[in-house]
Design a protein around this motif. Sequence first.
Motif, PDB file in Angstrom:
ATOM      1  N   CYS A  83     -15.174   0.642  72.942  1.00 58.86           N
ATOM      2  CA  CYS A  83     -16.333  -0.307  73.093  1.00 58.86           C
ATOM      3  C   CYS A  83     -17.471   0.702  74.161  1.00 58.86           C
ATOM      4  CB  CYS A  83     -15.501  -1.569  73.666  1.00 58.86           C
ATOM      5  SG  CYS A  83     -15.442  -1.392  75.294  1.00 58.86           S
ATOM      6  N   ASP A  88     -13.798   4.899  73.507  1.00 56.01           N
ATOM      7  CA  ASP A  88     -13.583   5.648  72.452  1.00 56.01           C
ATOM      8  C   ASP A  88     -13.000   6.811  72.549  1.00 56.01           C
ATOM      9  OD1 ASP A  88     -15.670   3.833  71.768  1.00 56.01           O
ATOM     10  OD2 ASP A  88     -16.503   5.066  70.575  1.00 56.01           O
ATOM     11  N   LYS A 105     -12.376  -0.780  67.284  1.00 56.91           N
ATOM     12  CA  LYS A 105     -14.139  -0.148  67.362  1.00 56.91           C
ATOM     13  C   LYS A 105     -15.271  -1.913  68.010  1.00 56.91           C
ATOM     14  CE  LYS A 105     -14.507   5.000  66.009  1.00 56.91           C
ATOM     15  NZ  LYS A 105     -14.758   5.302  65.602  1.00 56.91           N
ATOM     16  N   VAL A 106     -15.391  -1.677  68.352  1.00 59.96           N
ATOM     17  CA  VAL A 106     -16.818  -2.446  68.716  1.00 59.96           C
ATOM     18  C   VAL A 106     -18.168  -2.055  69.060  1.00 59.96           C
ATOM     19  CG1 VAL A 106     -15.935  -4.591  69.201  1.00 59.96           C
ATOM     20  CG2 VAL A 106     -16.644  -3.309  70.980  1.00 59.96           C
ATOM     21  N   GLU A 107     -19.267  -2.425  68.335  1.00 62.90           N
ATOM     22  CA  GLU A 107     -20.664  -1.757  68.592  1.00 62.90           C
ATOM     23  C   GLU A 107     -20.414  -1.651  70.879  1.00 62.90           C
ATOM     24  OE1 GLU A 107     -25.504  -2.316  68.327  1.00 62.90           O
ATOM     25  OE2 GLU A 107     -23.820  -3.916  67.545  1.00 62.90           O
ATOM     26  N   TRP A 108     -21.178  -0.315  70.645  1.00 63.76           N
ATOM     27  CA  TRP A 108     -21.397  -0.036  72.424  1.00 63.76           C
ATOM     28  C   TRP A 108     -21.992  -1.325  72.943  1.00 63.76           C
ATOM     29  CZ3 TRP A 108     -21.996   5.409  73.926  1.00 63.76           C
ATOM     30  CH2 TRP A 108     -20.673   6.039  73.982  1.00 63.76           C
ATOM     31  N   GLN A 110     -21.437  -4.268  73.376  1.00 68.33           N
ATOM     32  CA  GLN A 110     -20.259  -5.175  73.058  1.00 68.33           C
ATOM     33  C   GLN A 110     -19.114  -5.227  73.603  1.00 68.33           C
ATOM     34  OE1 GLN A 110     -21.421  -8.365  71.239  1.00 68.33           O
ATOM     35  NE2 GLN A 110     -23.071  -7.145  72.093  1.00 68.33           N
ATOM     36  N   THR A 138     -21.453   1.906  78.830  1.00 66.88           N
ATOM     37  CA  THR A 138     -22.583   0.535  79.020  1.00 66.88           C
ATOM     38  C   THR A 138     -22.254  -0.889  79.284  1.00 66.88           C
ATOM     39  OG1 THR A 138     -20.019  -0.633  77.705  1.00 66.88           O
ATOM     40  CG2 THR A 138     -21.422   1.091  76.009  1.00 66.88           C
ATOM     41  N   LYS A 297     -30.766  -2.451  79.394  1.00 64.91           N
ATOM     42  CA  LYS A 297     -31.168  -2.356  78.410  1.00 64.91           C
ATOM     43  C   LYS A 297     -33.030  -1.874  78.368  1.00 64.91           C
ATOM     44  CE  LYS A 297     -30.968  -4.461  73.742  1.00 64.91           C
ATOM     45  NZ  LYS A 297     -31.006  -5.645  73.048  1.00 64.91           N
ATOM     46  N   LYS A 325     -25.449   8.250  73.096  1.00 65.46           N
ATOM     47  CA  LYS A 325     -26.177   7.850  72.606  1.00 65.46           C
ATOM     48  C   LYS A 325     -26.861   6.792  72.862  1.00 65.46           C
ATOM     49  CE  LYS A 325     -22.334   5.171  70.310  1.00 65.46           C
ATOM     50  NZ  LYS A 325     -21.879   4.813  68.833  1.00 65.46           N
TER      51      LYS A 325
END
Length: 360
Positions: A83, A88, A105-108, A110, A138, A297, A325
Amino acid sequence: MAHTKLYIPGPIEVSAKTFAAMTHPMIGHRSKDFQALYGRIMPMLQSIFGTTQPVFMSTSSAWGVMEGCVRNLVAKKVLNCCCGAFSDKWYDVSLACGKQAEALKVEWGQPITAKAVDAALSKGGFDAVTLAHSETSTGVLNPLKEIAAVVKKYPDVLLITDTVSSFSTVPIPFDELNLDVMLLGTQKALALPPGMALFAASNRAFERAATIKDRGYYFDFIEFRKNAENHMTPSTPVIPLIYALESKLNEIFAEGLEARFARHARLNGMVHAWVHKRGFDFLPPEGYRSKGLTCVKNNRGIDVAAMVSLLKKDHSIAIDGGYGKLKGQTFRISNMGDETEASMQVVIDALDDVAEKMGF
Ligand SMILES: *Cc1c(COP(=O)(O)O)cnc(C)c1O
């Protein structure tokens, strides 16, 4: 000493008191003095870990023990919960150790859900799960209790938990949660210099390790346990950091664990209030946010790199401009370690000053 104060989520600011503790005259690592030092540290660590198991000191960064977990505990196949940057990478490390691995895998930004872990494990064939409790890249705090309860349904599956940026910011009772490994590095939530990792393992984990032939030497869990029985480490440890750890643990128990958790919640709340005030959002959803750091964010589309450099130039403060990223799309502020209301107000005032200068 005048310097840039670190509010990045690791390494974080180290106090003069901690540095002073590191200047203790050197001792032999096979001496009674060392055994006494480890003997004083062990019960304090066990208390924070919430375990009756021995807690080990590894002279490595967290990744040493993270790789060690894969080598010691995975015989069949590991489920790597991915995550963010650190979690990762555990998948890549598992493959690099020659293990069978699957990435969940989940989106970064989440969290990993217990439901997703259950669905993956129900396919069968796994004997271990890796999870970052607080994914520092994150700012996500994963629901460890729920995930641990789900993993417990699978008797052959060990739960390996990275608590690098959550340890001592929130309670993580190792025994009560039925965790199989819990590990951290010294340079984040404990506000010590980098160079050492701490970990505990369950009896199930040792039983598994004993069946695995190619555990290697430096991170062999069985060696750690054998040596810890005599309050020693398998090889020469980073003794100055161990003195620093003793000093830090004394501070933690002088403050009180509950008071420490409450302080982290309050300081994290101060950063959250600033985020709201300036019209920003959080990368992680509500209810899944780390207490030791905040990942903001950049929904307002500000020039994050310019903000980070102004903070350094005008205020001698370092915050992080987004990991990998997420560079430019997020920024991160730490409230781990020794921070206080006053020291967090310093960074908030500096952020306000820079916001005025940049017009956001
Ligand atoms: C920093 C960090 C690591 C890696 O720590 P090293 O000290 O660089 O080995 C692993 N996991 C998490 C969640 C981290 O924050």
